[in-house]
Motif scaffolding. Structure first.
Motif, PDB file in Angstrom:
ATOM      1  N   ILE A 185       8.329  42.528 -25.759  1.00 15.56           N
ATOM      2  CA  ILE A 185       7.452  41.581 -26.308  1.00 15.56           C
ATOM      3  C   ILE A 185       7.552  40.244 -25.910  1.00 15.56           C
ATOM      4  O   ILE A 185       8.502  39.654 -25.992  1.00 15.56           O
ATOM      5  CB  ILE A 185       7.658  41.839 -27.982  1.00 15.56           C
ATOM      6  N   ALA A 186       6.377  39.894 -25.492  1.00 17.62           N
ATOM      7  CA  ALA A 186       6.329  38.361 -24.899  1.00 17.62           C
ATOM      8  C   ALA A 186       6.750  37.438 -25.961  1.00 17.62           C
ATOM      9  O   ALA A 186       6.089  37.504 -26.983  1.00 17.62           O
ATOM     10  CB  ALA A 186       4.873  38.084 -24.120  1.00 17.62           C
ATOM     11  N   TRP A 187       7.776  36.570 -25.687  1.00 19.49           N
ATOM     12  CA  TRP A 187       8.371  35.827 -26.652  1.00 19.49           C
ATOM     13  C   TRP A 187       9.163  36.245 -27.636  1.00 19.49           C
ATOM     14  O   TRP A 187       8.900  35.782 -28.563  1.00 19.49           O
ATOM     15  CB  TRP A 187       7.436  34.497 -26.842  1.00 19.49           C
ATOM     16  N   GLY A 188       9.294  37.576 -27.662  1.00 16.77           N
ATOM     17  CA  GLY A 188       9.932  38.195 -28.655  1.00 16.77           C
ATOM     18  C   GLY A 188      11.145  37.505 -29.368  1.00 16.77           C
ATOM     19  O   GLY A 188      11.631  38.074 -30.495  1.00 16.77           O
ATOM     20  N   ASP A 189      11.850  37.111 -28.395  1.00 16.26           N
ATOM     21  CA  ASP A 189      13.241  36.398 -29.019  1.00 16.26           C
ATOM     22  C   ASP A 189      13.034  34.906 -29.240  1.00 16.26           C
ATOM     23  O   ASP A 189      14.170  34.433 -29.439  1.00 16.26           O
ATOM     24  CB  ASP A 189      14.348  36.909 -27.996  1.00 16.26           C
ATOM     25  N   THR A 190      11.946  34.617 -29.364  1.00 19.57           N
ATOM     26  CA  THR A 190      11.650  33.187 -29.584  1.00 19.57           C
ATOM     27  C   THR A 190      11.288  33.191 -31.155  1.00 19.57           C
ATOM     28  O   THR A 190      10.189  33.550 -31.585  1.00 19.57           O
ATOM     29  CB  THR A 190      10.605  32.352 -28.916  1.00 19.57           C
ATOM     30  N   SER A 191      12.469  32.580 -32.062  1.00 22.50           N
ATOM     31  CA  SER A 191      12.079  32.753 -33.455  1.00 22.50           C
ATOM     32  C   SER A 191      10.726  31.925 -33.885  1.00 22.50           C
ATOM     33  O   SER A 191      10.276  32.440 -34.910  1.00 22.50           O
ATOM     34  CB  SER A 191      13.108  32.087 -34.271  1.00 22.50           C
ATOM     35  N   GLN A 192      10.270  30.976 -33.313  1.00 18.88           N
ATOM     36  CA  GLN A 192       9.069  30.151 -33.632  1.00 18.88           C
ATOM     37  C   GLN A 192       7.716  31.171 -33.511  1.00 18.88           C
ATOM     38  O   GLN A 192       6.600  30.954 -34.171  1.00 18.88           O
ATOM     39  CB  GLN A 192       8.768  28.916 -32.944  1.00 18.88           C
ATOM     40  N   TYR A 193       8.073  32.254 -32.525  1.00 19.39           N
ATOM     41  CA  TYR A 193       6.642  33.150 -32.404  1.00 19.39           C
ATOM     42  C   TYR A 193       6.957  34.518 -33.144  1.00 19.39           C
ATOM     43  O   TYR A 193       5.903  35.094 -33.614  1.00 19.39           O
ATOM     44  CB  TYR A 193       6.682  33.193 -30.841  1.00 19.39           C
ATOM     45  N   CYS A 207      -0.616  32.876 -29.406  1.00 16.77           N
ATOM     46  CA  CYS A 207      -2.094  32.977 -28.805  1.00 16.77           C
ATOM     47  C   CYS A 207      -2.369  34.103 -27.864  1.00 16.77           C
ATOM     48  O   CYS A 207      -3.265  34.458 -27.420  1.00 16.77           O
ATOM     49  CB  CYS A 207      -2.595  31.722 -28.612  1.00 16.77           C
ATOM     50  N   TRP A 208      -0.915  34.277 -27.213  1.00 14.38           N
ATOM     51  CA  TRP A 208      -0.819  35.190 -26.191  1.00 14.38           C
ATOM     52  C   TRP A 208       0.083  36.559 -26.537  1.00 14.38           C
ATOM     53  O   TRP A 208       1.099  36.331 -26.641  1.00 14.38           O
ATOM     54  CB  TRP A 208      -0.142  34.698 -24.694  1.00 14.38           C
ATOM     55  N   LEU A 209      -0.646  37.694 -26.839  1.00  9.38           N
ATOM     56  CA  LEU A 209      -0.116  38.978 -27.171  1.00  9.38           C
ATOM     57  C   LEU A 209       0.093  39.684 -26.055  1.00  9.38           C
ATOM     58  O   LEU A 209      -0.993  40.232 -25.550  1.00  9.38           O
ATOM     59  CB  LEU A 209      -0.909  39.256 -28.567  1.00  9.38           C
ATOM     60  N   GLU A 210       1.325  40.205 -25.676  1.00  8.57           N
ATOM     61  CA  GLU A 210       1.544  40.971 -24.739  1.00  8.57           C
ATOM     62  C   GLU A 210       2.478  42.045 -25.326  1.00  8.57           C
ATOM     63  O   GLU A 210       3.753  41.437 -25.609  1.00  8.57           O
ATOM     64  CB  GLU A 210       1.733  40.495 -23.443  1.00  8.57           C
ATOM     65  N   ILE A 211       2.570  43.469 -25.072  1.00  6.81           N
ATOM     66  CA  ILE A 211       3.488  44.412 -25.569  1.00  6.81           C
ATOM     67  C   ILE A 211       3.446  45.310 -24.368  1.00  6.81           C
ATOM     68  O   ILE A 211       2.482  46.045 -24.011  1.00  6.81           O
ATOM     69  CB  ILE A 211       3.363  44.889 -27.070  1.00  6.81           C
ATOM     70  N   THR A 212       4.553  45.618 -24.041  1.00  5.26           N
ATOM     71  CA  THR A 212       4.975  46.560 -22.867  1.00  5.26           C
ATOM     72  C   THR A 212       6.114  47.543 -23.250  1.00  5.26           C
ATOM     73  O   THR A 212       7.183  47.089 -23.388  1.00  5.26           O
ATOM     74  CB  THR A 212       5.206  45.739 -21.424  1.00  5.26           C
ATOM     75  N   PHE A 235      -9.188  35.607 -25.304  1.00  4.63           N
ATOM     76  CA  PHE A 235      -9.968  34.722 -26.720  1.00  4.63           C
ATOM     77  C   PHE A 235      -8.514  33.608 -26.593  1.00  4.63           C
ATOM     78  O   PHE A 235      -9.163  32.451 -26.844  1.00  4.63           O
ATOM     79  CB  PHE A 235      -9.948  35.464 -27.730  1.00  4.63           C
ATOM     80  N   LEU A 236      -7.144  34.025 -26.569  1.00  2.00           N
ATOM     81  CA  LEU A 236      -6.392  32.952 -26.718  1.00  2.00           C
ATOM     82  C   LEU A 236      -6.406  32.171 -28.311  1.00  2.00           C
ATOM     83  O   LEU A 236      -5.987  30.953 -28.367  1.00  2.00           O
ATOM     84  CB  LEU A 236      -6.402  32.035 -25.689  1.00  2.00           C
ATOM     85  N   ASN A 237      -6.876  32.958 -29.225  1.00  2.00           N
ATOM     86  CA  ASN A 237      -6.878  32.560 -30.536  1.00  2.00           C
ATOM     87  C   ASN A 237      -5.414  32.630 -31.125  1.00  2.00           C
ATOM     88  O   ASN A 237      -4.738  33.627 -30.587  1.00  2.00           O
ATOM     89  CB  ASN A 237      -7.893  33.166 -31.484  1.00  2.00           C
ATOM     90  N   TRP A 238      -5.146  31.906 -31.898  1.00  2.00           N
ATOM     91  CA  TRP A 238      -3.832  31.925 -32.925  1.00  2.00           C
ATOM     92  C   TRP A 238      -3.857  33.216 -33.681  1.00  2.00           C
ATOM     93  O   TRP A 238      -4.793  33.744 -34.277  1.00  2.00           O
ATOM     94  CB  TRP A 238      -3.416  31.029 -33.801  1.00  2.00           C
ATOM     95  N   LYS A 239      -2.736  34.068 -33.600  1.00  2.00           N
ATOM     96  CA  LYS A 239      -2.402  35.453 -34.270  1.00  2.00           C
ATOM     97  C   LYS A 239      -1.264  35.322 -34.963  1.00  2.00           C
ATOM     98  O   LYS A 239      -0.133  34.870 -34.602  1.00  2.00           O
ATOM     99  CB  LYS A 239      -2.631  36.412 -33.292  1.00  2.00           C
ATOM    100  N   SER A 240      -1.298  36.049 -36.210  1.00  2.00           N
ATOM    101  CA  SER A 240      -0.317  36.003 -37.109  1.00  2.00           C
ATOM    102  C   SER A 240      -0.098  37.339 -37.940  1.00  2.00           C
ATOM    103  O   SER A 240      -1.326  37.978 -38.117  1.00  2.00           O
ATOM    104  CB  SER A 240       0.153  34.855 -37.692  1.00  2.00           C
ATOM    105  N   GLY A 241       0.881  37.943 -38.347  1.00  2.00           N
ATOM    106  CA  GLY A 241       0.921  38.803 -39.277  1.00  2.00           C
ATOM    107  C   GLY A 241       1.081  40.407 -38.967  1.00  2.00           C
ATOM    108  O   GLY A 241       1.175  41.407 -39.537  1.00  2.00           O
ATOM    109  N   LEU A 272      -0.352  46.770 -24.074  1.00  2.00           N
ATOM    110  CA  LEU A 272      -1.201  46.434 -25.083  1.00  2.00           C
ATOM    111  C   LEU A 272      -1.308  44.753 -25.344  1.00  2.00           C
ATOM    112  O   LEU A 272      -0.079  44.125 -25.319  1.00  2.00           O
ATOM    113  CB  LEU A 272      -1.013  46.874 -26.618  1.00  2.00           C
ATOM    114  N   GLY A 273      -2.303  44.265 -25.099  1.00  2.00           N
ATOM    115  CA  GLY A 273      -2.556  42.704 -25.299  1.00  2.00           C
ATOM    116  C   GLY A 273      -3.949  42.236 -25.241  1.00  2.00           C
ATOM    117  O   GLY A 273      -4.752  42.824 -25.220  1.00  2.00           O
ATOM    118  N   GLU A 274      -3.675  40.982 -25.565  1.00  2.00           N
ATOM    119  CA  GLU A 274      -5.141  40.110 -26.121  1.00  2.00           C
ATOM    120  C   GLU A 274      -4.440  38.731 -25.411  1.00  2.00           C
ATOM    121  O   GLU A 274      -3.815  37.950 -25.765  1.00  2.00           O
ATOM    122  CB  GLU A 274      -5.084  39.984 -27.333  1.00  2.00           C
TER     123      GLU A 274
END
Length: 267
Positions: A117-125, A152-157, A247-253, A242-244
């Motif tokens: 998970i991109a930035w998966g180990d960064t607690s702010q993300y 804003c950058w969602l990427e799961i591999t 659009f680079l909009n902010w995503k959460s949840g 899977l990724g987005e």
């Protein structure tokens, strides 16, 4: 007409039933008492289990913590249905194994800790939630799930080697997830792809073109990422994404449970 059960011994009837399928064996068990006994035999259900099932069970977390797995104490039929309905954790506990009820073929799930998970180990993300931390989330089979804080950058591999899967089988790859009560920016289409990393052939689709999520019995949601055929000849690596990041909009949840691979139902 002479009853076949008066001509053939139970072992022969069991041998014949073992050449059918799990669903056929269940139907044949209703024919007569003799068929019921033969259809429940270890000879029949041993053949329906994956050839390396004993090795897989030996890798389970429960086997690692004790000398003998309780699964080995079951009859082959009970073991078969236990593995259908109760996936076992294997390896480091971040993967699970089960078998497909109607075919006996292998199903695997990569837990969130087993995928990239991109930035998966960064607690702010992203933050990691353990089983007991949230009574609101569906029950997880893994020690932790990934909870999206804000990106804003969602990427799961996810990646898996075909040698652990059932050969000559079409598999579907599914992202298993849910949405927290408070979320943002998750309505935009995502890109999904599944293919081999050598001579990559991607199966790309926008979410708005028909890849819609569905709710599972375990209360999680799933969305198909794509499919592939396992030829069962050489060991290859399947890449699932899977990724987005358009659009680079902010995503959460978003809450990631993992990626599941299971045989696709024949149409």
């Amino acid at each position: 007409m002479e009853d076949i059960t008066s001509v053939l011994p139970e072992e022969c009837i069991a041998k014949i039933i073992s050449k059918t399928s799990p669903s056929d064996a269940c139907r044949l068990s209703l024919v007569s008492t003799a068929f019921s006994s033969a259809a429940a035999s270890n000879l029949v259900w041993e053949g329906f289990l994956p050839p390396d099932y004993q090795h897989i069970i030996s890798e389970s977390v429960s086997s690692a913590s004790s000398q003998t797995s309780p699964l080995n104490m079951l009859s082959k039929k009970d073991l078969y249905f236990s593995l259908c309905h109760n996936p076992i954790l294997i390896g480091n506990g971040n993967r699970s194994f089960a078998i497909h009820k109607w075919s006996g073929k292998k199903c695997y799930m990569l837990g969130a800790r087993q995928i990239d998970i991109a930035w998966g180990d960064t607690s702010q993300y992203w933050k990691w939630t353990s089983l007991g931390d949230s009574p609101i989330l569906p029950k997880s089979r893994f020690p932790a799930v990934a909870h999206l804080v804000r990106v804003c950058w969602l990427e799961i591999t996810g990646r898996v080697q075909t040698k652990i899967l059932s050969p000559y089988t079409t598999y579907g790859a599914y992202l298993i997830y849910t949405i927290a009560n408070s979320f943002q920016g998750l309505g935009v289409p995502v890109k999904v792809s599944v293919g081999y990393i050598d001579g990559y052939t991607a199966d790309d689709h926008e979410g708005q073109e028909g890849r819609f999520p569905s709710k599972r019995e375990d209360m999680w949601m799933e969305i198909e990422m794509g499919e592939f055929f396992n030829h069962g000849q050489d060991s290859r690596v399947v890449d699932m994404r899977l990724g987005e990041f358009e659009f680079l909009n902010w995503k959460s949840g978003l809450v990631i449970h993992g990626i599941e691979l299971r045989p696709k139902e024949k149409r």
